[in-house]
Design an enzyme around this catalytic site. Structure first.
Site, PDB file in Angstrom:
ATOM      1  CB  SER A 655      -0.893   0.047   1.198  1.00  0.00           C
ATOM      2  OG  SER A 655      -0.179   0.230   2.342  1.00  0.00           O
ATOM      3  CE  LYS A 698      -3.058   2.081   4.759  1.00  0.00           C
ATOM      4  NZ  LYS A 698      -2.841   1.661   3.406  1.00  0.00           N
TER       5      LYS A 698
END
EC number: 3.4.21.53
Length: 781
Positions: A655, A698
């Site tokens: 990611s 996040k």
């Protein structure tokens, strides 16, 4: 190619309150169903319909207690339409006492049979004892005794007469008779007189004595025969009297169970055995002593052979049995043979046979949790054997390994025809399917329960009905419509998808329990939106201590992170820490250093054995992108190192690959990147940004750091455009975005992201990178 900045309404899908036409859940019809599980339920219905070998069911993603409760109730509803299963009774095997026989009787008749046999045994015991102690039997026995005693007495009288004619007499001793010669005056010969006789006289006496002893032995033999005749006559008399009694009590049972061949065969053997063991039922006169208790125990042990062990009783069952076995150990599945300690000796009998879940579910359905089944010694192998053979054998564990096997019973195996429903995870299903060849033959029906369902008005309403059902069943306070809306939003948050709802019962039910407690503490009769929010806040407070400690490190500059300005070869990456019961986002600094060389892109984490395989793959993709983009007409003569700064545990996943690529391009072009932006997203070899997980955590993680350092109005996060619908952000983030204090951008490719991060056109960046690589290539020639 355009970067899209998201509006605050895109950050969490609010539940439309206008769709609800109720004030509280008390107004709704309760609904207890597997939400969004049409496909799985159809598979289960089909599997239950097929009554052939191997058509057992494996249900995936359906293991929680509430889900087990639901699937049990679902199958019970179907089982009510089926006939109850047979009762199972173990009885004594008169031909082979070590192998008790099994009798199959229709539901309810097994209990009647046991009661009938208990009554029969009680009546026959009392009647026989009464008969054998009664006047008629004692009179006839006395007559026989006198007759045979007279015969015996006559033999002894005639013997004494013969002995006297020979000049001898017989005197009774403890061990027989003493043979004594008589003198002429009729007195017995003394030992002194005998010693003075001549040898010829002594020889004559010895010969006569030997002849008399032979006659005594003959009489003893005759008396023994008379005694045996007497005993035989008494036993015959007992049998004559007992036969009428046994027949009188047994005939009604024979007629009642006339349609059951095995039962009639048992009755026939039973009658023979009782008549052959009538001494069990006699009352012998004996003084009270400490032996009495032991004798009574022995009597009970002897009578056990005539009792019935009803091991499965379906007398109160409605429909076919449905058994949920939550602890599928070997003994809980197949049963066991128990023992009692008698005088330091282990003893057992047919009443010590205990059955398990397999026998209780016979003719019906057995629900098991796969993980527990596989972790219990021999349970899985035993279950497969039963499904293959169609028979359950009750035997204790370990006997096959004993050096000197314990003498025990070997109960007749029980014919078993049932459907198994295994509940387990997809991982267990795949492991069994690939590594156990029997599994695919025995479990041909796969019921795959989806963990999510579409978020639409229909499913929203079903979820509200499910909430109503739980509130009623668990005696919880009702929810108002705003609280229901909050639960729906929470359900989407659990799936991290604005267009999905979780179908996991337990998570919703736990939320209701806690909200009900909050309402009770606040003296509220209805669970409101405020109670739901308070539950979620308190949950986070209970588990986020580690996150707060990490946050302190950012505030104290012990973890270095910049949220303003710009830097060359440096970017804010985003990762997720999963603590099991809590996940949160952690921003980290990613740096790149580039210089002339031939080693390509170096993954520092890999060099330090801190990189996982997927992260390694992401780094290789970066090299491929650079080669595809800038090395078509020249070698890629560079060495570049990438590092997650201040990360000391293993890093895995791809990611951060887009963030790593941005740092490489920045370092190669010598163009700074904005430090007020953080980046997540993976990238492919063509530079397309791909979706990743954990975008909500996040974003919130970077937002917290920015908030502590002060929101400037420029800070934000770049995410893949495909992750737009995955956002379920907190109110404080949405408020900041709405006030233009924080920004969330979606990108579809590296070109879009690099322009936003550098403020320059992608062509400029690419040109700078290309020139530098070309320069190094020329210098390396």
């Amino acid at each position: 190619m355009t970067v899209v900045e998201l509006d605050s309404k895109d950050l969490r899908k609010k539940c439309d309150l206008s769709q609800f036409e109720f004030a509280t859940t008390d107004e709704l019809a309760p609904l207890f169903t597997a939400l969004g599980a049409k496909r799985a339920l159809e598979a289960i219905d089909f599997g239950l319909e097929v009554k052939q070998t191997g058509y057992n069911i494996f249900a995936l993603n359906f293991c929680d207690a509430e889900e087990q409760e639901y699937i049990t109730s679902l199958i019970k509803e179907r089982a009510l339409k089926e006939e109850p299963s047979d009762d199972l009774c173990y009885v004594y095997n008169f031909d082979n006492p070590k192998q008790p026989q099994i009798l199959y009787l229709p539901a309810g008749l097994g209990k009647e049979f046991k009661d009938d046999m208990d009554d029969f045994l009680s009546q026959i015991q009392k009647s026989l004892k009464h008969t054998f102690s009664g006047d008629e039997f004692q009179k006839r026995k006395s007559q026989l005794k006198n007759r045979y005693k007279g015969q015996s007495k006559l033999l002894w009288t005639e013997l004494r007469k013969e002995v006297e004619e020979l000049g001898y007499i017989l005197e009774r001793e403890e061990e027989g008779f003493a043979i004594i010669p008589l003198l002429e005056d009729g007195d017995p010969m003394s030992e002194e007189y005998y010693t003075q006789l001549a040898a010829e006289e002594k020889e004559k006496i010895q010969q006569t004595t030997q002849l008399i002893q032979e006659k005594i032995d003959q009489v003893f033999d005759e008396v023994t025969k008379i005694r045996e005749q007497y005993r035989s006559k008494v036993e015959k008399l007992k049998e004559e009297l007992a036969l009428d009694l046994v027949t009188n009590y047994l005939d009604p049972l024979i007629k009642k169970y006339n349609n059951f061949t095995r039962v009639n065969s048992y009755f026939s053997k039973l009658q023979e055995d009782i008549l052959a063991n009538l001494d069990i039922f006699e009352i012998e006169g004996q003084d009270a002593s400490f032996f009495l208790v032991e004798d009574n125990d022995n009597l009970e042990d002897k009578l056990t052979r005539y009792k019935v062990n009803l091991v499965v009783d379906n007398s109160e069952s409605e429909g076919a049995p449905v058994i949920l076995e939550t602890n599928p150990t070997y003994y809980n599945l197949v049963g066991s043979i128990e023992y009692d300690n008698h005088s330091n000796q282990l003893q057992t009998d047919l009443l010590k046979i205990k059955t398990g879940a397999l026998q209780r579910a016979n003719g019906g359905y057995l629900i098991l949790e796969a993980r527990k089944l596989l972790s219990s010694f021999k349970s899985w192998q035993t279950l497969k054997r039963v499904l293959k053979t169609g028979k359950v054998e009750i035997e204790n564990l370990g006997q096959e390994y004993d050096k000197f096997p314990l003498v025990t019973l070997e109960p007749e195996g029980i014919e078993c025809n049932l459907t198994i429903i295994l509940l387990g995870s997809p991982q267990i299903y795949r492991l069994l399917y690939h590594y156990d060849p029997d599994f695919k033959k025995l479990f041909k029906i796969k019921a795959d329960f989806d963990a999510e369902m579409e978020r639409n008005e229909k499913n929203n309403y079903q979820l509200a009905q499910f909430i109503a059902q739980q509130c009623q069943e668990k005696d919880l306070r009702p929810l108002d419509y705003k609280a229901v809306a909050k639960v729906i939003e929470y359900s989407s948050w659990l799936r991290r998808d604005q267009e999905k709802l979780t179908t996991k019962f337990s998570t919703i039910i736990d939320l209701l329990y806690e909200a009900d407690t909050i309402a009770k503490l606040n003296n509220k009769e209805i669970i409101t939106e405020i109670a739901i929010k308070e539950v979620l806040n308190k949950r986070e407070q209970r588990v986020n201590r580690y996150e707060e400690k990490i946050q302190e490190l950012y505030q104290e500059d012990k973890i270095l992170l910049e949220t303003t300005g710009d830097k060359i070869g440096q970017i804010n990456g985003l990762s997720v820490l999963d603590l099991g019961d809590y996940t949160f986002g952690r921003p980290s600094k990613i740096t790149a250093a580039v210089y002339q060389g031939q080693r390509g892109v170096i993954n520092i984490e890999r060099e330090a054995d801190l990189s996982g395989k997927i992260h390694d793959k992401g780094i290789l993709i970066l090299t491929a992108y650079l080669g595809e983009k800038f090395a078509q007409d020249k070698p890629l003569s560079l060495t570049a190192s990438l590092c997650f700064e201040q990360m000391y545990s293993e890093i895995d996943g791809d990611s951060a690959s887009s963030a790593e690529l941005y740092t490489l391009l920045s370092a190669l072009a010598q163009v700074p990147l904005r430090q007020d932006l953080a980046v997540t997203g993976s990238v492919n070899q063509q530079g397309k940004v791909q979706p990743v997980g954990g975008v909500t955590e996040k974003i919130e993680g970077f937002f917290r750091v920015c908030k502590e350092e002060g929101l400037t109005g420029k800070q934000g996060v770049l995410i893949p455009k495909q992750n737009k619908n995955d956002l379920m952000l907190k109110d404080e983030v949405i408020k900041a975005v709405n006030n233009n204090k924080f920004h969330i951008y979606t990108v579809s490719c590296i070109e879009e992201g690099i322009e936003l991060l550098t403020g320059k056109k992608v062509e400029v960046i690419n040109n700078l990178v290309d020139k530098r690589i070309e320069k190094w290539a020329d210098e390396s020639k």
